[in-house]
Design a protein around this motif. Structure first.
Motif, short mmCIF file in Angstrom:
data_model
loop_
_atom_site.label_atom_id
_atom_site.label_comp_id
_atom_site.label_asym_id
_atom_site.label_seq_id
_atom_site.Cartn_x
_atom_site.Cartn_y
_atom_site.Cartn_z
N ASP A 164 0.84 -1.21 0.00
CA ASP A 164 0.00 0.00 0.00
C ASP A 164 0.87 1.25 0.00
O ASP A 164 0.58 2.22 -0.71
CB ASP A 164 -0.92 0.02 1.22
CG ASP A 164 -2.02 -1.03 1.17
OD1 ASP A 164 -2.43 -1.41 0.07
OD2 ASP A 164 -2.47 -1.45 2.26
N GLU A 165 1.92 1.26 0.81
CA GLU A 165 2.84 2.41 0.88
C GLU A 165 3.47 2.67 -0.49
O GLU A 165 3.53 3.82 -0.94
CB GLU A 165 3.93 2.20 1.92
CG GLU A 165 3.43 2.23 3.34
CD GLU A 165 3.02 3.61 3.82
OE1 GLU A 165 3.33 4.62 3.15
OE2 GLU A 165 2.38 3.68 4.88
N LYS A 166 3.92 1.60 -1.17
CA LYS A 166 4.50 1.77 -2.52
C LYS A 166 3.46 2.30 -3.49
O LYS A 166 3.75 3.16 -4.31
CB LYS A 166 5.04 0.42 -3.04
CG LYS A 166 6.34 -0.01 -2.46
CD LYS A 166 6.77 -1.30 -3.14
CE LYS A 166 8.04 -1.87 -2.56
NZ LYS A 166 8.40 -3.15 -3.20
N LEU A 167 2.25 1.78 -3.40
CA LEU A 167 1.17 2.20 -4.29
C LEU A 167 0.83 3.67 -4.05
O LEU A 167 0.70 4.45 -5.00
CB LEU A 167 -0.06 1.31 -4.07
CG LEU A 167 -1.28 1.58 -4.92
CD1 LEU A 167 -0.93 1.51 -6.41
CD2 LEU A 167 -2.38 0.58 -4.58
N ILE A 168 0.72 4.07 -2.81
CA ILE A 168 0.44 5.47 -2.47
C ILE A 168 1.55 6.38 -2.97
O ILE A 168 1.30 7.44 -3.55
CB ILE A 168 0.20 5.63 -0.95
CG1 ILE A 168 -1.12 4.95 -0.57
CG2 ILE A 168 0.20 7.09 -0.54
CD1 ILE A 168 -1.30 4.74 0.93
N LEU A 185 1.10 1.11 -12.49
CA LEU A 185 1.15 0.99 -11.02
C LEU A 185 1.47 -0.45 -10.62
O LEU A 185 2.25 -0.67 -9.69
CB LEU A 185 -0.18 1.44 -10.41
CG LEU A 185 -0.51 2.92 -10.57
CD1 LEU A 185 -1.96 3.20 -10.17
CD2 LEU A 185 0.45 3.80 -9.78
N ALA A 186 0.88 -1.42 -11.31
CA ALA A 186 1.14 -2.83 -11.01
C ALA A 186 2.62 -3.16 -11.21
O ALA A 186 3.22 -3.85 -10.38
CB ALA A 186 0.27 -3.72 -11.91
N THR A 225 -5.20 -6.49 -11.33
CA THR A 225 -6.42 -6.71 -10.54
C THR A 225 -6.17 -6.45 -9.07
O THR A 225 -7.00 -5.82 -8.39
CB THR A 225 -6.93 -8.16 -10.68
OG1 THR A 225 -6.40 -8.76 -11.86
CG2 THR A 225 -8.41 -8.22 -10.73
N THR A 226 -5.04 -6.91 -8.57
CA THR A 226 -4.69 -6.68 -7.17
C THR A 226 -4.53 -5.20 -6.89
O THR A 226 -5.04 -4.69 -5.89
CB THR A 226 -3.39 -7.44 -6.80
OG1 THR A 226 -3.61 -8.83 -7.00
CG2 THR A 226 -2.98 -7.17 -5.37
N VAL A 227 -3.85 -4.50 -7.79
CA VAL A 227 -3.64 -3.06 -7.61
C VAL A 227 -4.96 -2.32 -7.65
O VAL A 227 -5.23 -1.45 -6.81
CB VAL A 227 -2.64 -2.52 -8.68
CG1 VAL A 227 -2.68 -1.00 -8.74
CG2 VAL A 227 -1.25 -3.01 -8.37
#
Length: 150
Positions: free
Chosen positions: A14-18, A32-33, A41-43
């Motif tokens: 989540d931190e990486k995605l944010i 992003l994935a 799908t996970t992202v």
């Protein structure tokens, strides 16, 4: 992170995605994935969960500093009198050149970020902040450059 209804646990993915969304909120789910090492799908599911829980509350356009903030930007450390925080906050909110206001610990009670087009305009804004009822003392520092902005 806390939302209005619950507390959500944020993991390393989540931190990486944010962080990736902060750099480019318009990045595709596929990009992003790749960045976070997970499937699209996970992202997408994680983004939806972060939005639903109130961790992500919106997306915005980031402008170049000169357009977003003005050519002259200043940190203003503000010492206020006892029980004056609400009144000072309201007065500073009414000054459009004050872009951010933080409540802080230490020698000062608040830090404001102000922005204007010219030094002369900033001088006027600093005088205006200094004359707010409840403000005891200010110290300001002009921002010379921004090394990074996440």
């Amino acid at each position: 992170m806390q939302s209005s209804a619950n507390i959500m646990t944020i993991d390393a993915i989540d931190e990486k995605l944010i962080a990736a969304l902060r750099e480019n909120g318009r990045a595709s789910t596929a990009e992003l994935a790749r960045r976070v090492g997970r499937s699209r799908t996970t992202v997408q599911s994680r983004i939806e969960r972060l939005e639903r829980s109130g961790v992500i509350v919106g997306y915005t356009a980031r402008l170049a500093p000169d357009h977003a903030h003005g050519a002259v930007r200043v940190h203003v450390m503000i010492k206020i009198g006892p029980k004056e925080a609400r009144a000072v906050e309201a007065a500073l909110r009414a000054i459009p050149q004050v872009r951010l206001l933080h409540s802080v610990s230490g020698d000062y009670d608040m830090i404001a970020i102000a922005a204007t087009a010219t030094v002369a305009q900033m001088d006027e804004v600093l005088d205006r902040i200094g004359h707010v009822a409840g403000v005891e003392r200010t110290t300001s520092s002009i921002i010379l450059s921004t090394k990074f902005d996440r």
